[in-house]
Design a protein around this motif. Structure first.
Motif, PDB file in Angstrom:
ATOM      1  N   LEU A 190       3.296 -30.456  15.962  1.00 40.38           N
ATOM      2  CA  LEU A 190       2.929 -30.602  17.385  1.00 40.38           C
ATOM      3  C   LEU A 190       1.995 -31.795  17.572  1.00 40.38           C
ATOM      4  O   LEU A 190       2.122 -32.566  18.520  1.00 40.38           O
ATOM      5  CB  LEU A 190       2.255 -29.326  17.888  1.00 40.38           C
ATOM      6  N   TYR A 191       1.043 -31.956  16.649  1.00 40.24           N
ATOM      7  CA  TYR A 191       0.086 -33.077  16.732  1.00 40.24           C
ATOM      8  C   TYR A 191       0.829 -34.405  16.676  1.00 40.24           C
ATOM      9  O   TYR A 191       0.607 -35.287  17.514  1.00 40.24           O
ATOM     10  CB  TYR A 191      -0.908 -32.966  15.569  1.00 40.24           C
ATOM     11  N   GLU A 192       1.695 -34.543  15.697  1.00 40.82           N
ATOM     12  CA  GLU A 192       2.405 -35.825  15.552  1.00 40.82           C
ATOM     13  C   GLU A 192       3.276 -36.122  16.776  1.00 40.82           C
ATOM     14  O   GLU A 192       3.364 -37.258  17.219  1.00 40.82           O
ATOM     15  CB  GLU A 192       3.252 -35.815  14.278  1.00 40.82           C
ATOM     16  N   ASP A 208      -7.160 -45.283   6.431  1.00 36.22           N
ATOM     17  CA  ASP A 208      -8.289 -44.354   6.303  1.00 36.22           C
ATOM     18  C   ASP A 208      -8.091 -43.178   7.250  1.00 36.22           C
ATOM     19  O   ASP A 208      -7.436 -43.308   8.279  1.00 36.22           O
ATOM     20  CB  ASP A 208      -9.601 -45.086   6.632  1.00 36.22           C
ATOM     21  N   PHE A 209      -8.661 -42.020   6.919  1.00 31.80           N
ATOM     22  CA  PHE A 209      -8.521 -40.794   7.739  1.00 31.80           C
ATOM     23  C   PHE A 209      -7.023 -40.546   7.988  1.00 31.80           C
ATOM     24  O   PHE A 209      -6.601 -40.288   9.126  1.00 31.80           O
ATOM     25  CB  PHE A 209      -9.221 -40.960   9.103  1.00 31.80           C
ATOM     26  N   CYS A 210      -6.220 -40.625   6.935  1.00 29.30           N
ATOM     27  CA  CYS A 210      -4.760 -40.726   7.107  1.00 29.30           C
ATOM     28  C   CYS A 210      -4.124 -39.433   7.602  1.00 29.30           C
ATOM     29  O   CYS A 210      -2.999 -39.455   8.090  1.00 29.30           O
ATOM     30  CB  CYS A 210      -4.107 -41.141   5.804  1.00 29.30           C
ATOM     31  N   PHE A 223      -7.324 -44.889  12.670  1.00 38.86           N
ATOM     32  CA  PHE A 223      -6.752 -44.614  13.987  1.00 38.86           C
ATOM     33  C   PHE A 223      -7.075 -43.216  14.493  1.00 38.86           C
ATOM     34  O   PHE A 223      -7.469 -42.331  13.741  1.00 38.86           O
ATOM     35  CB  PHE A 223      -5.234 -44.818  13.953  1.00 38.86           C
ATOM     36  N   ASN A 224      -6.806 -43.087  15.772  1.00 40.51           N
ATOM     37  CA  ASN A 224      -7.128 -41.873  16.510  1.00 40.51           C
ATOM     38  C   ASN A 224      -8.616 -41.544  16.439  1.00 40.51           C
ATOM     39  O   ASN A 224      -9.002 -40.391  16.311  1.00 40.51           O
ATOM     40  CB  ASN A 224      -6.204 -40.717  16.130  1.00 40.51           C
ATOM     41  N   PHE A 225      -9.409 -42.615  16.545  1.00 34.61           N
ATOM     42  CA  PHE A 225     -10.851 -42.513  16.793  1.00 34.61           C
ATOM     43  C   PHE A 225     -11.593 -41.768  15.689  1.00 34.61           C
ATOM     44  O   PHE A 225     -12.714 -41.298  15.895  1.00 34.61           O
ATOM     45  CB  PHE A 225     -11.100 -41.828  18.169  1.00 34.61           C
ATOM     46  N   GLY A 263     -10.147 -38.377  -0.861  1.00 36.75           N
ATOM     47  CA  GLY A 263     -11.479 -38.930  -1.072  1.00 36.75           C
ATOM     48  C   GLY A 263     -12.169 -39.213   0.243  1.00 36.75           C
ATOM     49  O   GLY A 263     -11.599 -39.061   1.323  1.00 36.75           O
ATOM     50  N   ASN A 264     -13.432 -39.662   0.090  1.00 40.40           N
ATOM     51  CA  ASN A 264     -14.290 -39.933   1.242  1.00 40.40           C
ATOM     52  C   ASN A 264     -14.256 -41.428   1.541  1.00 40.40           C
ATOM     53  O   ASN A 264     -14.522 -42.243   0.645  1.00 40.40           O
ATOM     54  CB  ASN A 264     -15.706 -39.485   0.871  1.00 40.40           C
ATOM     55  N   VAL A 265     -13.944 -41.805   2.760  1.00 43.46           N
ATOM     56  CA  VAL A 265     -13.861 -43.232   3.100  1.00 43.46           C
ATOM     57  C   VAL A 265     -15.207 -43.940   2.938  1.00 43.46           C
ATOM     58  O   VAL A 265     -15.254 -45.163   2.878  1.00 43.46           O
ATOM     59  CB  VAL A 265     -13.318 -43.468   4.532  1.00 43.46           C
ATOM     60  N   LEU A 266     -16.294 -43.164   2.861  1.00 46.62           N
ATOM     61  CA  LEU A 266     -17.608 -43.789   2.659  1.00 46.62           C
ATOM     62  C   LEU A 266     -17.815 -44.193   1.202  1.00 46.62           C
ATOM     63  O   LEU A 266     -18.746 -44.936   0.890  1.00 46.62           O
ATOM     64  CB  LEU A 266     -18.729 -42.827   3.074  1.00 46.62           C
ATOM     65  N   VAL A 311      -6.031 -42.463   2.564  1.00 44.52           N
ATOM     66  CA  VAL A 311      -7.263 -41.773   2.160  1.00 44.52           C
ATOM     67  C   VAL A 311      -7.610 -40.696   3.177  1.00 44.52           C
ATOM     68  O   VAL A 311      -7.685 -40.960   4.380  1.00 44.52           O
ATOM     69  CB  VAL A 311      -8.454 -42.766   2.065  1.00 44.52           C
ATOM     70  N   ASP A 312      -7.821 -39.488   2.681  1.00 45.41           N
ATOM     71  CA  ASP A 312      -8.310 -38.398   3.539  1.00 45.41           C
ATOM     72  C   ASP A 312      -9.064 -37.405   2.656  1.00 45.41           C
ATOM     73  O   ASP A 312      -8.738 -37.239   1.477  1.00 45.41           O
ATOM     74  CB  ASP A 312      -7.151 -37.689   4.265  1.00 45.41           C
ATOM     75  N   LEU A 313     -10.042 -36.739   3.264  1.00 42.23           N
ATOM     76  CA  LEU A 313     -10.864 -35.762   2.536  1.00 42.23           C
ATOM     77  C   LEU A 313     -10.172 -34.421   2.335  1.00 42.23           C
ATOM     78  O   LEU A 313     -10.481 -33.703   1.394  1.00 42.23           O
ATOM     79  CB  LEU A 313     -12.099 -35.437   3.393  1.00 42.23           C
ATOM     80  N   VAL A 346       0.431 -36.788  19.790  1.00 38.81           N
ATOM     81  CA  VAL A 346      -0.690 -37.738  19.672  1.00 38.81           C
ATOM     82  C   VAL A 346      -0.258 -39.079  19.081  1.00 38.81           C
ATOM     83  O   VAL A 346      -0.754 -40.125  19.489  1.00 38.81           O
ATOM     84  CB  VAL A 346      -1.815 -37.125  18.792  1.00 38.81           C
ATOM     85  N   GLN A 347       0.643 -39.051  18.124  1.00 39.75           N
ATOM     86  CA  GLN A 347       0.896 -40.283  17.366  1.00 39.75           C
ATOM     87  C   GLN A 347       2.119 -41.057  17.868  1.00 39.75           C
ATOM     88  O   GLN A 347       3.064 -40.476  18.403  1.00 39.75           O
ATOM     89  CB  GLN A 347       1.108 -39.948  15.890  1.00 39.75           C
ATOM     90  N   ALA A 348       2.052 -42.392  17.670  1.00 34.42           N
ATOM     91  CA  ALA A 348       3.220 -43.256  17.909  1.00 34.42           C
ATOM     92  C   ALA A 348       3.184 -44.292  16.784  1.00 34.42           C
ATOM     93  O   ALA A 348       2.830 -45.454  16.997  1.00 34.42           O
ATOM     94  CB  ALA A 348       3.140 -43.902  19.274  1.00 34.42           C
TER      95      ALA A 348
HETATM   96  C1  LIG Z   1      -8.339 -37.330  13.884  1.00 38.79           C
HETATM   97  S1  LIG Z   1      -7.635 -37.031  12.259  1.00 38.79           S
HETATM   98  C2  LIG Z   1      -6.787 -38.547  12.135  1.00 38.79           C
HETATM   99  C3  LIG Z   1      -5.385 -38.501  11.743  1.00 38.79           C
HETATM  100  C4  LIG Z   1      -4.646 -39.828  11.779  1.00 38.79           C
HETATM  101  N1  LIG Z   1      -5.444 -40.954  11.339  1.00 38.79           N
HETATM  102  C5  LIG Z   1      -4.079 -40.155  13.146  1.00 38.79           C
HETATM  103  O1  LIG Z   1      -4.021 -41.319  13.488  1.00 38.79           O
HETATM  104  O2  LIG Z   1      -3.670 -39.267  13.881  1.00 38.79           O
HETATM  105  C6  LIG Z   1      -9.054 -37.238  11.247  1.00 38.79           C
HETATM  106  C7  LIG Z   1      -8.847 -37.087   9.736  1.00 38.79           C
HETATM  107  O3  LIG Z   1     -10.003 -37.645   9.076  1.00 38.79           O
HETATM  108  C8  LIG Z   1     -10.270 -36.884   7.906  1.00 38.79           C
HETATM  109  N2  LIG Z   1     -11.673 -37.172   7.506  1.00 38.79           N
HETATM  110  C9  LIG Z   1     -12.815 -36.801   8.133  1.00 38.79           C
HETATM  111  N3  LIG Z   1     -13.890 -37.326   7.500  1.00 38.79           N
HETATM  112  C10 LIG Z   1     -13.427 -38.077   6.475  1.00 38.79           C
HETATM  113  C11 LIG Z   1     -14.040 -38.876   5.465  1.00 38.79           C
HETATM  114  N4  LIG Z   1     -15.378 -39.023   5.408  1.00 38.79           N
HETATM  115  N5  LIG Z   1     -13.254 -39.499   4.551  1.00 38.79           N
HETATM  116  C12 LIG Z   1     -11.899 -39.341   4.605  1.00 38.79           C
HETATM  117  N6  LIG Z   1     -11.256 -38.599   5.543  1.00 38.79           N
HETATM  118  C13 LIG Z   1     -12.002 -37.968   6.463  1.00 38.79           C
HETATM  119  C14 LIG Z   1      -9.963 -35.458   8.312  1.00 38.79           C
HETATM  120  O4  LIG Z   1      -9.675 -34.649   7.181  1.00 38.79           O
HETATM  121  C15 LIG Z   1      -8.749 -35.655   9.246  1.00 38.79           C
HETATM  122  O5  LIG Z   1      -7.531 -35.497   8.535  1.00 38.79           O
END
Ligand SMILES: C[S@@+](CC[C@H](N)C(=O)[O-])C[C@H]1O[C@@H](n2cnc3c(N)ncnc32)[C@H](O)[C@@H]1O
Length: 276
Positions: free
Chosen positions: A25-27, A58-60, A128-130, A112-115, A81-83, A30-32
């Protein structure tokens, strides 16, 4: 005894909400990712005179954009990359498993953590997606931008999206109807003192069932000037805002153009493109 029956003759089964998959549903709502990939490739080409081939998403989340990237060209490579292990597993089953073996070899997933994550230099880093709004202080957001800067090749580009306008600062719900469900964007709490915005996505179905709080976003509402200042402090030499255009009826279209100034729209979306 028949007069004591209470049933209405309907077979009971799981509701549409119980049967639905929140990531599908999200894809769908929300996504394009096809537009995103086209924007990234064309913008990079306009700025650098060559097509980008390597991307870090990032935040994939479900890896949807990265999978589109590797499908789009035989030389495209992606790192995701996603946590969250749950969303990455969903992406493996629903997207990565459907790639052909060559495409799959060109995609790498990192839980992993993008930081903190360290990856080989790429042409593009995207958030993307803020998603970077999860970082609520200047220090932490700047340190994330430094990480993105380090992850790029010398002529690399970092691309973010951002929204704003007076409606972003209101506690409000907005519904969008799709064929099989309704998407509800719920700005549940907006705090002018901290800048925090607590938002949810809910889904509603024709059988009246609901999937409440399918996704939760605990964000700070960052402004374009704040983000650009932090990009500059993190080492980016230049940033440009790409503003969404409108069609002849005045409705938003999918064309984003570089601007020096924007319109005071009640609700706007833009990309920020930062050059290393
Ligand atoms: C709003 S979703 C974004 C999904 C996708 N990027 C999109 O465009 O729809 C946010 C994602 O960021 C991940 N996330 C949150 N903090 C993070 C971090 N510090 N490092 C990596 N991923 C993280 C969450 O697990 C979640 O899957």
């Amino acid at each position: 005894m028949a007069k004591y029956k209470k049933g209405k003759g309907k077979l009971q089964g799981p509701s549409m909400a119980q049967k639905a998959d929140r990531h599908i549903l999200y894809e769908a709502s929300v996504q394009a990712v096809d537009h995103e990939v086209e924007f990234l490739s064309d913008t990079y080409f306009a700025l650098r005179g060559r097509r980008p081939r390597s991307l870090r998403e990032d935040f994939c989340g479900t890896t949807n954009a990265a999978c589109e990237w590797v499908r789009e060209h035989k030389d495209n490579r992606a790192i995701c990359v996603d946590l969250d292990p749950e969303v990455l597993d969903w992406g493996r089953t629903h997207h990565i498993a459907r790639l052909d073996s060559d495409q799959r070899k060109r995609l790498k997933v990192i839980q992993g953590n993008v930081l903190e994550v360290k990856t080989p230099p790429v042409d593009l880093v995207v958030a993307f997606n803020f998603s970077y709004w999860i970082f609520k202080t200047r220090e932490v957001l700047r340190s994330y931008f430094r990480q993105a800067h380090k992850a790029l090749k010398d002529d690399g580009i970092f691309c973010l999206d951002i929204y704003g306008g007076p409606e972003a600062h209101e506690e409000r719900e907005e519904e969008t109807e799709y064929d099989d469900f309704t998407y509800v964007w719920d700005q549940s709490r907006v705090d002018p003192v901290t800048g925090r915005s607590l938002c949810y996505i809910h889904f509603k179905f024709p059988d009246k069932s609901e999937m409440k709080e399918a996704f939760t976003y605990d964000w700070r509402l960052w402004s374009i000037p704040e983000v650009r200042e932090l990009l500059s402090e993190a080492g980016f030499s230049k940033s440009t805002v790409y503003w969404q255009g409108t069609d002849e009826d005045g409705d938003a279209d999918d064309v984003f153009e570089p601007v020096e100034e924007g319109d005071a729209d009640p609700a706007w979306i833009a990309y920020i493109v930062a050059e290393r």
